[in-house]
Scaffold this motif. Sequence first.
Motif, PDB file in Angstrom:
ATOM      1  N   VAL A  28       0.827  -1.208   0.000  1.00 42.81           N
ATOM      2  CA  VAL A  28       0.000   0.000   0.000  1.00 42.81           C
ATOM      3  C   VAL A  28       0.859   1.255   0.000  1.00 42.81           C
ATOM      4  N   LYS A  29       2.002   1.181   0.695  1.00 44.86           N
ATOM      5  CA  LYS A  29       2.885   2.348   0.791  1.00 44.86           C
ATOM      6  C   LYS A  29       3.413   2.754  -0.589  1.00 44.86           C
ATOM      7  N   GLN A  37       2.057   2.019  -3.403  1.00 48.85           N
ATOM      8  CA  GLN A  37       0.916   2.446  -4.222  1.00 48.85           C
ATOM      9  C   GLN A  37       0.539   3.894  -3.908  1.00 48.85           C
ATOM     10  N   GLU A  38       0.612   4.242  -2.626  1.00 50.44           N
ATOM     11  CA  GLU A  38       0.330   5.642  -2.250  1.00 50.44           C
ATOM     12  C   GLU A  38       1.411   6.577  -2.786  1.00 50.44           C
ATOM     13  N   ARG A  82       0.761   7.267  -6.352  1.00 44.81           N
ATOM     14  CA  ARG A  82      -0.353   8.218  -6.541  1.00 44.81           C
ATOM     15  C   ARG A  82       0.089   9.640  -6.194  1.00 44.81           C
ATOM     16  N   SER A  83       0.981   9.753  -5.195  1.00 41.85           N
ATOM     17  CA  SER A  83       1.451  11.093  -4.804  1.00 41.85           C
ATOM     18  C   SER A  83       2.244  11.753  -5.944  1.00 41.85           C
ATOM     19  N   SER A 135      -3.058   3.061  -9.112  1.00 38.46           N
ATOM     20  CA  SER A 135      -1.997   2.156  -8.677  1.00 38.46           C
ATOM     21  C   SER A 135      -2.635   0.978  -7.982  1.00 38.46           C
TER      22      SER A 135
END
Length: 328
Positions: A197-198, A200-201, A204-205, A211
Amino acid sequence: MNAMVMTQAGRPLQMQDLTLPAPEDGQVLIEVSACAVCRTDLHVVDGELTDPKLPLVPGHEIVGRIRSAGRRGSPFAIGDRVGVPWLGWTCGACPFCTQGLENLCSHARFTGYTLDGGYAQFVIADERFCFAIPEKYDDVFAAPLLCAGLIGYRSLVRAGDARVLGIYGFGAAAHIVTQVALHQGRTVFAFTRPGDVKAQEFARSLGVQWSGDSTALPPSELDAAILFAPVGALVPLALAATRKAGIVVCGGIHMSDIPAFPYRLLWGERQLVSVANLTRKDAIDFLSLAAEVPIQTHVKKFFLDQANDALAALRSGNLEGAAVLIPA
Ligand SMILES: [Zn+2]
Ligand SMILES: [Zn+2]
């Protein structure tokens, strides 16, 4: 515990006691100010790339300043800032060199693999393979451009004019290529290890439209995919996500075995290609693009004596962006 090295006079050895090697004709001596850590360094250290120079100083994303040149008429002056990439020497005479494919030179030498590299305070390099770095980048932030950026860029060029681009494996190369691709107006989808998740974030950032897990299908078909993760099992997954006549580019120097997959995934004139090394033209083109974009490299600094910690962090997937070594 570190053993202290003493001079003959009986005091601890200092930098000024060391005799620096003299560069030969056509070479320069560079004082290293930053060297990024690449996944290829892991492949070298782990023996997955065979026949390295031994003993070897790894590191091929070097930023530093010229301390001396081996000849008069060198294109560089003392104090000039340069970057040194993976491709460190080519023969200039083989069929690949003479056809614009020096990245495939049969006699090529590679920085931090068959030539000593930048996990060091000083390095000697062939002046033909040193490149000026755009002024807007500090040393530490420029270092990842030298491989993650360069080979990432060659992979992006290989993906052609794909409007919708999938990137598998969201590490140092991906975070740079994503920014270039977005700057060019492309849509980017980022694929990470399932459940990461990290990462993927993080993707997105940077502005990717979607993602998700590498096992997932994206919201729409890909025109092209670039694989930076060294995982062969991603090849059929990427082919399945890519449209007819699309391209899947393998951007890594090493990959685990690609599992058997049904021919229908390749059928429809999909192409599966690899990217190997870089040419000097790639370096010049990419660094001038980098001056324009501008790329924000995300780095984690380590001192030179923490090189093993940096490699361990990369191995465990515990890094966002790129690790960069700084001589103390
Ligand atoms: Zn590299
Ligand atoms: Zn050659």
